[in-house]
Design a protein around this motif. Structure first.
Motif, PDB file in Angstrom:
ATOM      1  N   ASN A  62     -18.282  15.971  14.803  1.00 14.29           N
ATOM      2  CA  ASN A  62     -18.277  15.392  16.145  1.00 14.29           C
ATOM      3  C   ASN A  62     -18.228  16.432  17.263  1.00 14.29           C
ATOM      4  O   ASN A  62     -17.670  16.188  18.328  1.00 14.29           O
ATOM      5  CB  ASN A  62     -17.127  14.388  16.305  1.00 14.29           C
ATOM      6  CG  ASN A  62     -17.343  13.153  15.455  1.00 14.29           C
ATOM      7  OD1 ASN A  62     -18.489  12.746  15.235  1.00 14.29           O
ATOM      8  ND2 ASN A  62     -16.272  12.566  14.960  1.00 14.29           N
ATOM      9  N   ASN A  82     -19.993   9.354  10.368  1.00 15.84           N
ATOM     10  CA  ASN A  82     -18.953   9.820  11.284  1.00 15.84           C
ATOM     11  C   ASN A  82     -18.533  11.264  11.001  1.00 15.84           C
ATOM     12  O   ASN A  82     -17.654  11.808  11.659  1.00 15.84           O
ATOM     13  CB  ASN A  82     -17.738   8.878  11.275  1.00 15.84           C
ATOM     14  CG  ASN A  82     -17.056   8.820   9.924  1.00 15.84           C
ATOM     15  OD1 ASN A  82     -17.149   9.740   9.115  1.00 15.84           O
ATOM     16  ND2 ASN A  82     -16.359   7.718   9.668  1.00 15.84           N
ATOM     17  N   PHE A  84     -16.950  12.544   8.536  1.00 13.94           N
ATOM     18  CA  PHE A  84     -15.821  12.743   7.644  1.00 13.94           C
ATOM     19  C   PHE A  84     -16.253  12.333   6.248  1.00 13.94           C
ATOM     20  O   PHE A  84     -16.779  11.229   6.053  1.00 13.94           O
ATOM     21  CB  PHE A  84     -14.611  11.927   8.105  1.00 13.94           C
ATOM     22  CG  PHE A  84     -14.062  12.392   9.420  1.00 13.94           C
ATOM     23  CD1 PHE A  84     -13.149  13.431   9.475  1.00 13.94           C
ATOM     24  CD2 PHE A  84     -14.486  11.808  10.606  1.00 13.94           C
ATOM     25  CE1 PHE A  84     -12.646  13.872  10.692  1.00 13.94           C
ATOM     26  CE2 PHE A  84     -13.984  12.236  11.829  1.00 13.94           C
ATOM     27  CZ  PHE A  84     -13.074  13.273  11.863  1.00 13.94           C
ATOM     28  N   ALA A  86     -14.568  11.706   3.277  1.00 14.48           N
ATOM     29  CA  ALA A  86     -13.854  10.612   2.628  1.00 14.48           C
ATOM     30  C   ALA A  86     -13.000   9.905   3.673  1.00 14.48           C
ATOM     31  O   ALA A  86     -12.696  10.477   4.711  1.00 14.48           O
ATOM     32  CB  ALA A  86     -12.984  11.161   1.503  1.00 14.48           C
ATOM     33  N   PRO A  87     -12.627   8.658   3.399  1.00 15.04           N
ATOM     34  CA  PRO A  87     -11.718   7.983   4.324  1.00 15.04           C
ATOM     35  C   PRO A  87     -10.473   8.840   4.544  1.00 15.04           C
ATOM     36  O   PRO A  87      -9.921   9.399   3.596  1.00 15.04           O
ATOM     37  CB  PRO A  87     -11.365   6.680   3.599  1.00 15.04           C
ATOM     38  CG  PRO A  87     -12.499   6.430   2.673  1.00 15.04           C
ATOM     39  CD  PRO A  87     -13.009   7.790   2.272  1.00 15.04           C
ATOM     40  N   ALA A  88     -10.052   8.916   5.778  1.00 13.93           N
ATOM     41  CA  ALA A  88      -8.905   9.763   6.130  1.00 13.93           C
ATOM     42  C   ALA A  88      -7.609   9.072   5.742  1.00 13.93           C
ATOM     43  O   ALA A  88      -6.847   8.631   6.581  1.00 13.93           O
ATOM     44  CB  ALA A  88      -8.936  10.067   7.616  1.00 13.93           C
ATOM     45  N   GLN A  89      -7.394   8.937   4.447  1.00 18.53           N
ATOM     46  CA  GLN A  89      -6.182   8.239   4.000  1.00 18.53           C
ATOM     47  C   GLN A  89      -5.084   9.235   3.679  1.00 18.53           C
ATOM     48  O   GLN A  89      -5.346  10.266   3.119  1.00 18.53           O
ATOM     49  CB  GLN A  89      -6.469   7.400   2.755  1.00 18.53           C
ATOM     50  CG  GLN A  89      -7.304   6.170   3.034  1.00 18.53           C
ATOM     51  CD  GLN A  89      -6.597   5.137   3.893  1.00 18.53           C
ATOM     52  OE1 GLN A  89      -5.376   5.102   3.910  1.00 18.53           O
ATOM     53  NE2 GLN A  89      -7.338   4.311   4.603  1.00 18.53           N
TER      54      GLN A  89
ATOM     55  N   HIS B 177      -0.176   5.470   8.217  1.00 15.28           N
ATOM     56  CA  HIS B 177      -0.187   6.704   9.017  1.00 15.28           C
ATOM     57  C   HIS B 177       0.850   6.720  10.129  1.00 15.28           C
ATOM     58  O   HIS B 177       0.898   7.654  10.918  1.00 15.28           O
ATOM     59  CB  HIS B 177      -1.584   6.935   9.593  1.00 15.28           C
ATOM     60  CG  HIS B 177      -2.610   7.211   8.536  1.00 15.28           C
ATOM     61  ND1 HIS B 177      -2.652   8.407   7.841  1.00 15.28           N
ATOM     62  CD2 HIS B 177      -3.596   6.441   8.021  1.00 15.28           C
ATOM     63  CE1 HIS B 177      -3.646   8.362   6.961  1.00 15.28           C
ATOM     64  NE2 HIS B 177      -4.231   7.179   7.046  1.00 15.28           N
ATOM     65  N   LEU B 279     -13.922   7.161  13.330  1.00 17.17           N
ATOM     66  CA  LEU B 279     -13.247   7.662  12.134  1.00 17.17           C
ATOM     67  C   LEU B 279     -13.353   6.636  11.026  1.00 17.17           C
ATOM     68  O   LEU B 279     -13.652   5.476  11.270  1.00 17.17           O
ATOM     69  CB  LEU B 279     -11.752   7.872  12.440  1.00 17.17           C
ATOM     70  CG  LEU B 279     -11.417   8.807  13.587  1.00 17.17           C
ATOM     71  CD1 LEU B 279     -10.006   8.544  14.052  1.00 17.17           C
ATOM     72  CD2 LEU B 279     -11.578  10.248  13.135  1.00 17.17           C
ATOM     73  N   ALA B 280     -13.063   7.082   9.817  1.00 21.58           N
ATOM     74  CA  ALA B 280     -12.871   6.123   8.733  1.00 21.58           C
ATOM     75  C   ALA B 280     -11.596   5.341   9.054  1.00 21.58           C
ATOM     76  O   ALA B 280     -10.745   5.832   9.779  1.00 21.58           O
ATOM     77  CB  ALA B 280     -12.732   6.872   7.419  1.00 21.58           C
ATOM     78  N   PRO B 281     -11.449   4.130   8.513  1.00 21.21           N
ATOM     79  CA  PRO B 281     -10.293   3.296   8.878  1.00 21.21           C
ATOM     80  C   PRO B 281      -8.973   4.037   8.745  1.00 21.21           C
ATOM     81  O   PRO B 281      -8.697   4.665   7.722  1.00 21.21           O
ATOM     82  CB  PRO B 281     -10.375   2.139   7.881  1.00 21.21           C
ATOM     83  CG  PRO B 281     -11.818   2.044   7.543  1.00 21.21           C
ATOM     84  CD  PRO B 281     -12.348   3.447   7.588  1.00 21.21           C
ATOM     85  N   LEU B 282      -8.174   3.969   9.789  1.00 21.70           N
ATOM     86  CA  LEU B 282      -6.950   4.765   9.856  1.00 21.70           C
ATOM     87  C   LEU B 282      -5.832   3.921  10.461  1.00 21.70           C
ATOM     88  O   LEU B 282      -4.712   3.928  10.003  1.00 21.70           O
ATOM     89  CB  LEU B 282      -7.264   6.002  10.700  1.00 21.70           C
ATOM     90  CG  LEU B 282      -6.302   7.145  10.857  1.00 21.70           C
ATOM     91  CD1 LEU B 282      -7.075   8.415  11.125  1.00 21.70           C
ATOM     92  CD2 LEU B 282      -5.339   6.881  11.979  1.00 21.70           C
ATOM     93  N   ARG B 284      -4.953   0.029  11.034  1.00 23.33           N
ATOM     94  CA  ARG B 284      -5.478  -1.218  10.469  1.00 23.33           C
ATOM     95  C   ARG B 284      -5.250  -2.442  11.352  1.00 23.33           C
ATOM     96  O   ARG B 284      -5.988  -3.410  11.270  1.00 23.33           O
ATOM     97  CB  ARG B 284      -4.825  -1.477   9.110  1.00 23.33           C
ATOM     98  CG  ARG B 284      -5.091  -0.361   8.113  1.00 23.33           C
ATOM     99  CD  ARG B 284      -4.260  -0.590   6.858  1.00 23.33           C
ATOM    100  NE  ARG B 284      -4.506   0.455   5.873  1.00 23.33           N
ATOM    101  CZ  ARG B 284      -3.894   0.503   4.694  1.00 23.33           C
ATOM    102  NH1 ARG B 284      -3.018  -0.444   4.371  1.00 23.33           N
ATOM    103  NH2 ARG B 284      -4.153   1.466   3.848  1.00 23.33           N
ATOM    104  N   ILE B 350      -1.166  11.725  12.763  1.00 21.66           N
ATOM    105  CA  ILE B 350      -2.486  12.139  12.292  1.00 21.66           C
ATOM    106  C   ILE B 350      -3.488  12.221  13.456  1.00 21.66           C
ATOM    107  O   ILE B 350      -4.485  12.951  13.394  1.00 21.66           O
ATOM    108  CB  ILE B 350      -2.998  11.176  11.191  1.00 21.66           C
ATOM    109  CG1 ILE B 350      -4.201  11.778  10.460  1.00 21.66           C
ATOM    110  CG2 ILE B 350      -3.328   9.808  11.757  1.00 21.66           C
ATOM    111  CD1 ILE B 350      -4.637  10.978   9.242  1.00 21.66           C
TER     112      ILE B 350
END
Lengths: 89, 430
Positions: A62, A82, A84, A86-89, B177, B279-282, B284, B350
């Protein structure tokens, strides 16, 4: 001659040029694919507003290619989605 | 002789998405004259009107009024001086919340709206308005704050809100998170989110499919009256004869009411929102700090800030919320933006590594008692107000549209309309 790496090729640039300017100058028109339809994107507004020219620079996604000054030896990569992995878990 | 309401043929193209031929359809079933309140009979009989109702404002509330009025068979014209959702509707987060409301009239309206939003979504297609039944999580950082939240939630439960109290562990199960060490919180499964611009546009479009005429780039400049009753509206594109005019001008509803000679107190309360990179789901749910409820209800003129964080279907995270009364000042406040970002990182550490892509701001329409101003104006029969929803306009829009429609058609209102009556501000005869 100063240059940075874009995916698997070298992109030369003049000191002071942005990443996007150097890419365009090297006939590279696309360095991102959209999140949903994976359509190609590159430079659009050129002044930092539209966020179309996003690209991965030195591992950080980004980044606006039109604003980031090119640096010698920089690693620039095509941004998929986006940016990234992998999902930012 | 009763003049039938006619769908006006202006020669303009129908809005995008209107099925071919829809604009040429006759007006949807007009309410028979016999159903109009008795005192309106003469007005109804005398005027050849262009529409039953002219709605001023193409934000979420105007769109919802058009949606419900057209569904009830009224012929509708919507006037929007700019574009649909160009004002406060396009400057918020799209929250549909019951969690931030104390028991009372606004909560009753919110609970009704939650039901109606699901009906609206079923008609329009939930994906077309990005309706997410995600639920809200209120975070209490300290034991004191948790005790206050517990008391609030008990009163809300008695008013029909579903609440699940959470301890620190539950919080992290719902939002992995979140920062460590938070005391607890509450989960509100009825809270939802919608993409507000798409929701306004789709509701206006649905009204247009039912025969409403949505006129963009046309502003109302005054009312036409006869014998103390509204007979039409003067616009930048000529006069329009109608039976009712609805002031759905949102934050500009105060100015419009002055222009109409029937002033109501609606003023702007500014807020900033930060938008992160996608972003990927962070995050919810809709997550906010417990002090947000106190800020919403506060009457302080100064700056108030609390953390409100949620993601959107596009992958961005929206970070709010600030409230201040500075008129229509559009200057970017760097200190507020910085503080919003810091608060967000306090709640979700985060986010420290996430970039903010842009900042936008808007002006919530507030009234002195923080309740929307919805209903007929006693001073000027034929004029109704539907504005002043402060930061809750998206959530409250459907119940507002339903109530305005019930008041126009003379149907017994689903909600007690008294607390929202414009006359509560001590209206005087003009």
């Amino acid at each position: 001659m100063t240059s940075f790496r874009f995916d698997d090729r070298e992109v030369p640039f003049q000191p002071g040029q942005t990443v996007a300017a150097a890419q365009i100058n090297t006939d590279i028109l696309s360095w991102r694919r959209t999140r949903k339809a994976a359509r190609p994107r590159g430079l659009f507004c050129g002044i930092g507003l539209c966020f179309d020219c996003l690209v991965i620079i030195d591992g950080t996604p980004n980044q606006r290619g039109c604003l980031v000054p090119a640096q010698d030896g920089m690693s620039v990569k095509t941004q998929e989605g986006n940016g990234f992995v992998a999902p930012a878990q | 002789v009763t003049a039938p309401a006619q769908y006006p043929h202006t020669g303009a193209l129908p809005p995008a998405g209107t099925p071919a031929g829809a604009a040429a359809l006759p007006a949807a079933s007009v309410i028979p004259t016999s159903q109009h309140p008795a005192e309106l009979q003469s007005a109804v009989k005398c005027s050849a009107v262009a529409a039953d109702v002219v709605i001023v404002g193409g934000g979420i509330v105007g769109a919802a009024c058009a949606y419900f009025a057209s569904r009830a068979g009224l012929s509708v014209i919507v006037l929007e001086r700019s574009a649909v959702a160009a004002g406060t509707t396009g400057a918020g987060e799209g929250n549909i919340l019951v969690s931030d409301k104390l028991p009372g009239a606004e909560l009753a309206m919110a609970l009704r709206s939650v039901e109606l939003w699901q009906q609206v979504a079923a008609e329009l297609g939930p994906d077309s308005i990005e309706l997410e039944r995600k639920g809200g999580v209120v975070v209490a950082a300290t034991g004191d704050s948790m005790a206050a939240l517990q008391i609030l939630s008990e009163t809300q439960i008695r008013a029909g809100v579903r609440v699940e109290l959470l301890d620190g562990g539950d919080l992290h199960d719902l939002e992995p998170h979140l920062a460590p060490g938070l005391d607890g919180g509450a989960f509100y499964p009825q809270d939802m989110q919608v993409q507000p611009m798409m929701a306004a546009a789709r509701m206006a479009q649905q009204a247009a499919i039912r025969g409403a005429d949505v006129r963009l780039g046309v502003a109302a400049v005054g009312l036409l009256t006869s014998s103390g009753r509204v007979t039409g509206v003067q616009t930048t594109d000529g006069a329009i004869a109608c039976r009712w005019v609805v002031n759905a001008a949102g934050t500009w509803g105060g100015e419009l009411s002055t222009l109409f000679g029937a002033e109501i107190p609606v003023l702007p309360r500014r807020g900033f929102i930060l938008v992160t990179e996608p972003l990927a789901p962070l995050v919810r749910h809709k997550v906010y700090a417990a002090d947000y409820v106190a800020n919403v209800a506060s009457s302080s003129g100064g700056l108030e800030m609390s953390s409100v964080i949620e993601s959107t279907m596009a992958g961005t995270i929206l970070i709010g919320a600030s409230r201040e009364r500075v008129g229509f000042d559009r200057t970017l406040s760097v200190p507020i933006v910085r503080r919003l970002a810091r608060q967000a990182v306090d709640l979700f550490p985060i986010l420290a590594s996430v970039k903010v892509m842009r900042v936008y701001h808007g002006f919530r329409p507030y009234s002195p008692d923080h309740l929307p101003v919805v209903g007929p104006d006693d001073r000027l029969p034929g004029l109704l107000h539907a504005c002043g929803h402060e930061g809750a306009g998206i959530g409250l829009a459907p119940a507002t549209g339903e109530l305005i429609t019930e008041q126009i058609t003379g149907v017994a209102p689903t909600l007690d309309a008294t607390p929202f009556a414009p006359s509560r501000f001590g209206a005087t005869q003009p």
